[in-house]
Design a protein around this motif. Structure first.
Motif, short mmCIF file in Angstrom:
data_model
loop_
_atom_site.label_atom_id
_atom_site.label_comp_id
_atom_site.label_asym_id
_atom_site.label_seq_id
_atom_site.Cartn_x
_atom_site.Cartn_y
_atom_site.Cartn_z
N GLY A 14 0.83 -1.20 0.00
CA GLY A 14 0.00 0.00 0.00
C GLY A 14 0.85 1.24 0.00
N PRO A 15 0.25 2.40 -0.23
CA PRO A 15 1.00 3.67 -0.27
C PRO A 15 1.55 4.03 1.11
N GLU A 16 2.75 4.61 1.12
CA GLU A 16 3.38 4.99 2.38
C GLU A 16 3.95 6.40 2.24
N PRO A 17 3.61 7.30 3.16
CA PRO A 17 4.13 8.67 3.08
C PRO A 17 5.62 8.74 3.41
N HIS A 18 6.09 7.83 4.25
CA HIS A 18 7.49 7.87 4.66
C HIS A 18 8.10 6.49 4.48
N SER A 19 9.28 6.41 3.87
CA SER A 19 9.93 5.12 3.64
C SER A 19 10.46 4.56 4.94
N PRO A 20 10.21 3.26 5.24
CA PRO A 20 10.79 2.62 6.42
C PRO A 20 12.31 2.55 6.32
N LEU A 21 12.87 2.77 5.13
CA LEU A 21 14.31 2.72 4.95
C LEU A 21 15.01 3.96 5.49
N THR A 22 14.27 5.05 5.65
CA THR A 22 14.88 6.32 6.05
C THR A 22 15.70 6.23 7.33
N PRO A 23 15.17 5.65 8.41
CA PRO A 23 15.99 5.57 9.64
C PRO A 23 17.29 4.80 9.42
N GLY A 24 17.23 3.73 8.62
CA GLY A 24 18.43 2.95 8.35
C GLY A 24 19.47 3.76 7.58
N LEU A 25 19.00 4.53 6.60
CA LEU A 25 19.92 5.37 5.82
C LEU A 25 20.54 6.46 6.69
N GLU A 26 19.72 7.04 7.58
CA GLU A 26 20.24 8.07 8.47
C GLU A 26 21.29 7.49 9.41
N ALA A 27 21.02 6.27 9.91
CA ALA A 27 22.00 5.63 10.79
C ALA A 27 23.29 5.31 10.04
N ALA A 28 23.17 4.86 8.79
CA ALA A 28 24.35 4.54 7.99
C ALA A 28 25.15 5.80 7.67
N TYR A 29 24.45 6.88 7.39
CA TYR A 29 25.13 8.17 7.14
C TYR A 29 25.90 8.60 8.39
N ALA A 30 25.24 8.49 9.55
CA ALA A 30 25.91 8.85 10.81
C ALA A 30 27.11 7.95 11.07
N LEU A 31 26.98 6.66 10.72
CA LEU A 31 28.11 5.74 10.88
C LEU A 31 29.29 6.19 10.03
N GLY A 32 29.01 6.58 8.80
CA GLY A 32 30.09 7.05 7.93
C GLY A 32 30.79 8.26 8.51
N ARG A 33 30.04 9.20 9.05
CA ARG A 33 30.65 10.39 9.66
C ARG A 33 31.48 10.01 10.88
N GLY A 34 30.93 9.09 11.68
CA GLY A 34 31.66 8.66 12.87
C GLY A 34 32.96 7.95 12.52
N GLU A 35 32.94 7.15 11.48
CA GLU A 35 34.15 6.46 11.06
C GLU A 35 35.22 7.45 10.60
N ALA A 36 34.80 8.49 9.90
CA ALA A 36 35.76 9.52 9.48
C ALA A 36 36.36 10.22 10.69
N ARG A 37 35.53 10.52 11.68
CA ARG A 37 36.04 11.18 12.89
C ARG A 37 37.01 10.29 13.66
#
Length: 392
Positions: A71-94
């Protein structure tokens, strides 16, 4: 590239996978620790539990994503996972870990997770077609997370790089301003810059700064102002530095203790302002111009001194005064040796004798007075103007 958001798996396929999720996460973590050395220490320390929870969350997000209702979804369930992966990438660089290590961890994690999940699916009696389709979803999901982490890693490096450049510029400005020691030390700490024993100021045209910096110590500080680049070079040997800069247009100040580099910078600036050097297109060592720097420290005082010691020539014509002043300067430089004076001035020795006779008439005993001779030597140490005598 497959869009994982477009796919669904029936609950019957997902249920046994969800039950075994902790086991899959543990196997993935063990494999990453064994195969990616950069992560062995991180998993062994306080970060281990946090990383394990993150791996379990990523797998849980995946299972939730592929088993959600149609069915239609206004927000992708993948978004939290992508945000966490993005944060992981930043943390790894730090943390200083490379992108290679991060991507290797994703590859190992994907391989082991798929192996475990596939084994569970086979044991649950799933058909080969369903398992193959499931494999596509796993690797598409890992690709999404990898891309997000790569973006986070790159953004952090760019951000921290810009921040450090600003901190290094602020440190350089503090040194050139001669700020208090505690302020400079704090600026060095903010810039993550380890102080050397000495610094040497080098001035180069701004357009040549990048080329010159590549020749120097990587800790060299840099600041641009008014078309000039100021470089502060750590622990430089004067002879080695001059050799490195050969062929460049540069002014090299003296070596100074790092907190006192303002003195090196000030001298380099003053040397560049000397009329004879303002357009020099070679390496200028300020040590070669100490006399000129001393004599031009107070230009008005030098002008007044010249006017006073050359006042006996004021009654001469302009041409005669210039020739007599030129002869007197050479006579002082060569300690009265007539032949050497004649050679320097390209005149006959008899001409030198005639001019010195006239100078003795004008100066009298003052040409034997040590104080007057010292004043004349200083006043005439630099090339004199074409009209050295102000007419009254």
């Amino acid at each position: 590239m497959m869009d994982i958001r477009a796919f669904r798996l029936p609950p019957a396929v997902v249920a046994p996978l969800r039950d075994r999720l902790p086991h899959v996460a543990t196997r993935a973590i063990d494999a990453i620790t064994a195969e990616v050395p950069a992560y062995a220490e991180a998993f062994a320390g306080d970060m281990g539990a946090k990383i394990e929870r993150a791996v379990r969350a990523a797998l849980g997000t995946f299972l939730g994503l592929v088993s959600r209702a149609y069915g239609p979804e206004p927000h992708s369930p993948l978004t939290p996972g992508l945000e966490a992966a993005y944060a992981l990438g930043r943390g790894e660089a730090r943390s200083g870990r490379s992108l290679d290590a991060l991507l290797a961890a994703y590859r190992v994690g994907a391989r082991v997770s798929w192996h475990e999940l596939a084994a569970i699916s086979v044991a649950a009696g799933q058909p080969a077609a369903a398992i193959a389709h499931f494999a596509e979803l796993v690797f598409a999901y890992i690709d999404e997370l990898s891309a997000a982490s790569v973006a986070g890693h790159a953004d952090e490096l760019a951000s921290s790089g810009r921040a450090r450049i600003r901190h290094l510029e602020q440190l350089t400005q503090a040194l050139l301003n001669g700020e208090a020691e505690h302020s400079v030390v704090a600026a060095a700490q903010r810039a993550d810059w380890s102080p050397p024993q000495t610094l040497t100021a080098v001035l180069v045209p701004e357009h040549a700064a990048r080329t010159v910096v590549d020749l120097l110590d990587r800790r060299t500080l840099r600041l641009s102002e008014a078309g000039q680049a100021v470089l502060l070079v750590p622990d430089a040997s004067p002879s080695a530095l001059l050799g490195l800069l050969r062929g460049q247009r540069a002014v090299v100040g003296p070596v100074r203790p790092w907190m006192q580099v303002k003195a090196s910078y000030d001298r380099a600036v003053r040397t560049l302002q000397l009329p004879a050097l303002s357009t020099a297109d070679y390496v200028v060592d300020t040590e070669d111009h100490l006399v000129a720097l001393v004599l031009t420290a107070d230009p008005q005082a030098l002008a007044d001194l010249r006017a006073r010691v050359l006042e006996p020539l004021s009654a001469e014509t302009e041409v005669s005064a210039a020739k007599l002043a030129e002869t007197l300067r050479s006579w002082l430089r060569h300690q009265g040796r007539r032949e050497e004076v004649a050679a320097e001035l390209f005149v006959h020795p008899q001409t030198v004798r005639y001019r010195m006779t006239r100078l003795r008439e004008l100066y009298g005993d003052r040409l034997r007075d040590p104080d007057w001779l010292a004043s004349l030597t200083i006043a005439l140490a630099l090339p004199y103007p074409s009209n050295p005598i102000a007419k009254h």
